[in-house]
Write a protein that holds these residues in place. Structure first.
Motif, mmCIF file in Angstrom:
data_model
loop_
_atom_site.group_PDB
_atom_site.id
_atom_site.type_symbol
_atom_site.label_atom_id
_atom_site.label_comp_id
_atom_site.label_asym_id
_atom_site.label_seq_id
_atom_site.Cartn_x
_atom_site.Cartn_y
_atom_site.Cartn_z
ATOM 1 N N THR A 194 0.936 -1.180 0.048
ATOM 2 C CA THR A 194 -0.045 0.046 -0.127
ATOM 3 C C THR A 194 0.951 1.245 0.034
ATOM 4 N N LEU A 195 1.906 1.126 1.011
ATOM 5 C CA LEU A 195 2.754 2.293 0.950
ATOM 6 C C LEU A 195 3.742 2.686 -0.400
ATOM 7 N N LYS A 203 -2.236 10.606 2.462
ATOM 8 C CA LYS A 203 -2.412 9.195 2.606
ATOM 9 C C LYS A 203 -1.179 8.559 2.772
ATOM 10 N N LEU A 204 -0.072 9.060 2.184
ATOM 11 C CA LEU A 204 1.274 8.769 2.566
ATOM 12 C C LEU A 204 1.367 8.599 4.029
ATOM 13 N N ILE A 205 1.449 9.858 4.590
ATOM 14 C CA ILE A 205 1.713 10.013 6.095
ATOM 15 C C ILE A 205 0.825 9.305 6.725
ATOM 16 N N ALA A 206 -0.457 8.933 6.615
ATOM 17 C CA ALA A 206 -1.225 8.236 7.252
ATOM 18 C C ALA A 206 -0.839 6.694 7.296
ATOM 19 N N GLU A 256 0.448 4.381 10.525
ATOM 20 C CA GLU A 256 0.062 3.152 10.661
ATOM 21 C C GLU A 256 1.061 1.946 10.750
ATOM 22 N N LEU A 257 1.960 2.301 10.247
ATOM 23 C CA LEU A 257 2.978 1.164 10.149
ATOM 24 C C LEU A 257 4.159 1.343 11.365
ATOM 25 N N ASN A 258 4.036 2.892 11.812
ATOM 26 C CA ASN A 258 5.277 3.146 12.908
ATOM 27 C C ASN A 258 4.999 2.399 14.200
#
Length: 106
Positions: free
Chosen positions: A35-36, A80-83, A87-89
């Protein structure tokens, strides 16, 4: 601490990974997330499309008007990229957004 900087550059992902102030490879959780990578590729292609070659009597010309016209699209993609990065962080990096404020000023 790892710092993920969001910066647009011609033919490069907007994701730049730094560790101890040195650029490094992306973390596996970032590099392997489909997704990223999809969002990142969309941003890269959009930003790179602003460069025109052998145009306006210049070997390489940046189309600022097209970038301005695409402002809302780029802002949506970066959001969207930062969101997704958030989420992954797992606490192993911080995000430094170097694009949103610049784009909002267009």
């Amino acid at each position: 601490m790892v710092v993920i900087k969001i910066m647009n550059e011609f033919l490069h992902s907007p994701i730049w990974t730094y560790e101890d102030d040195f650029i490094t490879d992306d973390l596996p959780m970032i590099a392997e997330d489909g997704t990223l990578q999809q969002i990142s590729k969309q941003i890269e292609e959009l930003y790179s499309s602003y460069y025109e070659f052998d145009s306006h009597e210049q070997p390489c010309w940046f189309n600022h008007e097209k970038e301005k016209a695409d402002k809302s699209i780029m802002l949506r993609l970066i959001t969207k990229l930062i969101a997704r990065l958030n989420e992954l962080n797992d606490g192993s990096y911080i995000i430094e957004d170097c694009e949103t404020s610049r784009i909002k000023k267009l």
